[in-house]
Design a protein around this motif. Structure first.
Motif, PDB file in Angstrom:
ATOM      1  N   ASN A 119     -12.355   9.650   7.522  1.00 60.95           N
ATOM      2  CA  ASN A 119     -11.985  11.058   7.444  1.00 60.95           C
ATOM      3  C   ASN A 119     -10.888  11.342   8.456  1.00 60.95           C
ATOM      4  O   ASN A 119     -10.943  10.839   9.583  1.00 60.95           O
ATOM      5  N   HIS A 120      -9.895  12.122   8.047  1.00 58.13           N
ATOM      6  CA  HIS A 120      -8.754  12.450   8.908  1.00 58.13           C
ATOM      7  C   HIS A 120      -8.430  13.939   8.799  1.00 58.13           C
ATOM      8  O   HIS A 120      -8.690  14.555   7.773  1.00 58.13           O
ATOM      9  N   THR A 121      -7.826  14.453   9.856  1.00 61.94           N
ATOM     10  CA  THR A 121      -7.359  15.847   9.869  1.00 61.94           C
ATOM     11  C   THR A 121      -5.995  15.886  10.552  1.00 61.94           C
ATOM     12  O   THR A 121      -5.774  15.211  11.556  1.00 61.94           O
ATOM     13  N   PHE A 122      -5.088  16.658   9.997  1.00 58.06           N
ATOM     14  CA  PHE A 122      -3.798  16.884  10.643  1.00 58.06           C
ATOM     15  C   PHE A 122      -3.392  18.335  10.447  1.00 58.06           C
ATOM     16  O   PHE A 122      -3.932  19.044   9.600  1.00 58.06           O
ATOM     17  N   THR A 123      -2.436  18.767  11.241  1.00 53.16           N
ATOM     18  CA  THR A 123      -1.930  20.134  11.175  1.00 53.16           C
ATOM     19  C   THR A 123      -0.605  20.141  10.432  1.00 53.16           C
ATOM     20  O   THR A 123       0.247  19.291  10.664  1.00 53.16           O
ATOM     21  N   GLY A 124      -0.452  21.097   9.534  1.00 56.10           N
ATOM     22  CA  GLY A 124       0.784  21.263   8.793  1.00 56.10           C
ATOM     23  C   GLY A 124       1.129  22.737   8.692  1.00 56.10           C
ATOM     24  O   GLY A 124       0.539  23.569   9.400  1.00 56.10           O
ATOM     25  N   TYR A 125       2.075  23.056   7.813  1.00 57.54           N
ATOM     26  CA  TYR A 125       2.505  24.445   7.652  1.00 57.54           C
ATOM     27  C   TYR A 125       2.628  24.774   6.177  1.00 57.54           C
ATOM     28  O   TYR A 125       2.951  23.926   5.359  1.00 57.54           O
ATOM     29  N   LEU A 126       2.361  26.018   5.873  1.00 56.74           N
ATOM     30  CA  LEU A 126       2.431  26.520   4.509  1.00 56.74           C
ATOM     31  C   LEU A 126       3.274  27.783   4.524  1.00 56.74           C
ATOM     32  O   LEU A 126       3.060  28.668   5.355  1.00 56.74           O
ATOM     33  N   GLU A 127       4.248  27.864   3.609  1.00 57.75           N
ATOM     34  CA  GLU A 127       5.093  29.051   3.521  1.00 57.75           C
ATOM     35  C   GLU A 127       4.543  29.965   2.435  1.00 57.75           C
ATOM     36  O   GLU A 127       4.283  29.531   1.314  1.00 57.75           O
ATOM     37  N   ASP A 128       4.370  31.240   2.769  1.00 48.24           N
ATOM     38  CA  ASP A 128       3.865  32.184   1.773  1.00 48.24           C
ATOM     39  C   ASP A 128       5.015  32.770   0.955  1.00 48.24           C
ATOM     40  O   ASP A 128       6.179  32.407   1.142  1.00 48.24           O
ATOM     41  N   ASP A 129       4.682  33.683   0.047  1.00 44.82           N
ATOM     42  CA  ASP A 129       5.678  34.283  -0.852  1.00 44.82           C
ATOM     43  C   ASP A 129       6.773  35.034  -0.115  1.00 44.82           C
ATOM     44  O   ASP A 129       7.860  35.223  -0.639  1.00 44.82           O
ATOM     45  N   ARG A 130       6.473  35.490   1.084  1.00 49.29           N
ATOM     46  CA  ARG A 130       7.447  36.273   1.869  1.00 49.29           C
ATOM     47  C   ARG A 130       8.279  35.405   2.809  1.00 49.29           C
ATOM     48  O   ARG A 130       9.070  35.915   3.586  1.00 49.29           O
ATOM     49  N   GLY A 131       8.048  34.082   2.771  1.00 52.59           N
ATOM     50  CA  GLY A 131       8.804  33.183   3.633  1.00 52.59           C
ATOM     51  C   GLY A 131       8.191  32.994   5.012  1.00 52.59           C
ATOM     52  O   GLY A 131       8.799  32.361   5.866  1.00 52.59           O
ATOM     53  N   ASN A 132       7.004  33.539   5.224  1.00 52.43           N
ATOM     54  CA  ASN A 132       6.321  33.369   6.514  1.00 52.43           C
ATOM     55  C   ASN A 132       5.591  32.035   6.530  1.00 52.43           C
ATOM     56  O   ASN A 132       4.948  31.659   5.551  1.00 52.43           O
ATOM     57  N   GLU A 133       5.683  31.318   7.651  1.00 50.46           N
ATOM     58  CA  GLU A 133       4.971  30.053   7.791  1.00 50.46           C
ATOM     59  C   GLU A 133       3.615  30.282   8.433  1.00 50.46           C
ATOM     60  O   GLU A 133       3.498  31.056   9.385  1.00 50.46           O
ATOM     61  N   HIS A 134       2.609  29.593   7.902  1.00 46.93           N
ATOM     62  CA  HIS A 134       1.257  29.669   8.439  1.00 46.93           C
ATOM     63  C   HIS A 134       0.799  28.264   8.788  1.00 46.93           C
ATOM     64  O   HIS A 134       0.952  27.333   7.981  1.00 46.93           O
ATOM     65  N   GLU A 135       0.224  28.111   9.979  1.00 41.27           N
ATOM     66  CA  GLU A 135      -0.314  26.818  10.368  1.00 41.27           C
ATOM     67  C   GLU A 135      -1.578  26.551   9.562  1.00 41.27           C
ATOM     68  O   GLU A 135      -2.395  27.453   9.349  1.00 41.27           O
ATOM     69  N   LEU A 136      -1.716  25.332   9.109  1.00 38.86           N
ATOM     70  CA  LEU A 136      -2.922  24.976   8.375  1.00 38.86           C
ATOM     71  C   LEU A 136      -3.436  23.628   8.862  1.00 38.86           C
ATOM     72  O   LEU A 136      -2.709  22.832   9.434  1.00 38.86           O
ATOM     73  N   SER A 137      -4.699  23.420   8.642  1.00 41.41           N
ATOM     74  CA  SER A 137      -5.357  22.173   9.005  1.00 41.41           C
ATOM     75  C   SER A 137      -5.819  21.514   7.712  1.00 41.41           C
ATOM     76  O   SER A 137      -6.535  22.133   6.924  1.00 41.41           O
ATOM     77  N   VAL A 138      -5.379  20.284   7.497  1.00 40.88           N
ATOM     78  CA  VAL A 138      -5.723  19.552   6.272  1.00 40.88           C
ATOM     79  C   VAL A 138      -6.725  18.464   6.627  1.00 40.88           C
ATOM     80  O   VAL A 138      -6.459  17.614   7.471  1.00 40.88           O
TER      81      VAL A 138
END
Length: 87
Positions: free
Chosen positions: A3-22
């Motif tokens: 099992n692994h986890t890393f941090t990435g980013y997701l851009e929403d419809d408005r162009g805002n980036e949100h940190e996410l954990s996968v």
């Protein structure tokens, strides 16, 4: 399986980036076994299974489009490659 986890980013419809954990499970490839015939095994390709994609405290995995899930899976493969380079 590991099992692994890393941090990435997701851009929403408005162009805002949100940190996410996968969080994902990784099953390495298994080699083919040809002999003896009783124990023959065709082998298996390496697999990744997304477990959760967290934005803050919310798991958004079920809300990802197929394309977005594919991008996250590719990021998992990329992440595993960085681990291999560090060995």
């Amino acid at each position: 399986m590991s099992n692994h986890t890393f941090t990435g980013y997701l851009e929403d419809d408005r162009g805002n980036e949100h940190e996410l954990s996968v969080n994902f499970d990784f099953q390495p490839a298994e080699p083919m076994v040809r002999y003896p015939n009783d124990d023959a095994y065709p082998g298996a390709e390496a697999e990744i299974e997304l477990c959760e994609v967290m934005v803050g405290k919310e798991d958004i995995l079920e809300h990802l489009t197929d394309d977005e899930a594919d991008r996250r899976e590719q990021q998992c493969w990329d992440y595993l490659e960085t681990l291999d380079e560090g060995r």
